[in-house]
Design a protein around this motif. Sequence first.
Motif, PDB file in Angstrom:
ATOM      1  N   UNK B  32       0.845  -1.215   0.000  1.00  0.00           N
ATOM      2  CA  UNK B  32       0.000   0.000   0.000  1.00  0.00           C
ATOM      3  C   UNK B  32       0.871   1.251   0.000  1.00  0.00           C
ATOM      4  N   UNK B  35       2.548   1.668  -3.430  1.00  0.00           N
ATOM      5  CA  UNK B  35       1.620   2.132  -4.470  1.00  0.00           C
ATOM      6  C   UNK B  35       1.330   3.620  -4.291  1.00  0.00           C
ATOM      7  N   UNK B  36       1.090   4.022  -3.057  1.00  0.00           N
ATOM      8  CA  UNK B  36       0.806   5.448  -2.807  1.00  0.00           C
ATOM      9  C   UNK B  36       1.998   6.311  -3.214  1.00  0.00           C
ATOM     10  N   UNK B  39       2.497   6.207  -7.096  1.00  0.00           N
ATOM     11  CA  UNK B  39       1.422   6.906  -7.817  1.00  0.00           C
ATOM     12  C   UNK B  39       1.529   8.416  -7.650  1.00  0.00           C
TER      13      UNK B  39
END
Lengths: 108, 108
Positions: B32, B35-36, B39
């Motif tokens: 998580x 990905x954060x 992104x």
Amino acid sequence: MQVNEIIWSEAEQQIAKDAFEKAYQRETNALITQVREYASGITELDEVWRLHDFLSARRHDIDGKYDYDYSALLFLFARLVKEEWLKLEDLSGLDQSKLAKINALAQM
Amino acid sequence: MQVNEIIWSEAEQQIAKDAFEKAYQRETNALITQVREYASGITELDEVWRLHDFLSARRHDIDGKYDYDYSALLFLFARLVKEEWLKLEDLSGLDQSKLAKINALAQM
């Protein structure tokens, strides 16, 4: 509607290419913004997999949609107008019969 | 190594379940965060598709890896130790022969 036999003048080809590129940039920039915003709020694994599903669908859609092919271009432009990635003004300079066909298809 | 016939006491089953869950939480929380962070830096469409490829691979990997099955649990724990999602201390309370097998497998 005989869209396969439509003739595109050189000036129209340039307008079409510019509009195609403009729509592509708008849609892909919107996707980038959407991914950044969605990802910044992820706190659960399920949301990671939802992002994955979303990207799978968008990739399939965008890869299939942006195919620069004169025989299908009126349909593509109609779709892009309907989806609001293009305005009819972006296509101004195309002849009236093309614009009328795009507009009619976009209403469907 | 006869891993299929290993007996897990009730106390060991609880230790194993806790360790499994701990590794899963660590690995998925790290995903998580990754990905954060990735992104938040995306500015190009290619990077969106790289994120998609990355998520496809991670989903496949995580879905396949976290299968709670006693006949394969020593191998899973060895892999998790090797990948640093678990420490041998997280498994303390398992009998010495299990820990020795996990440790040996993790060195391979």
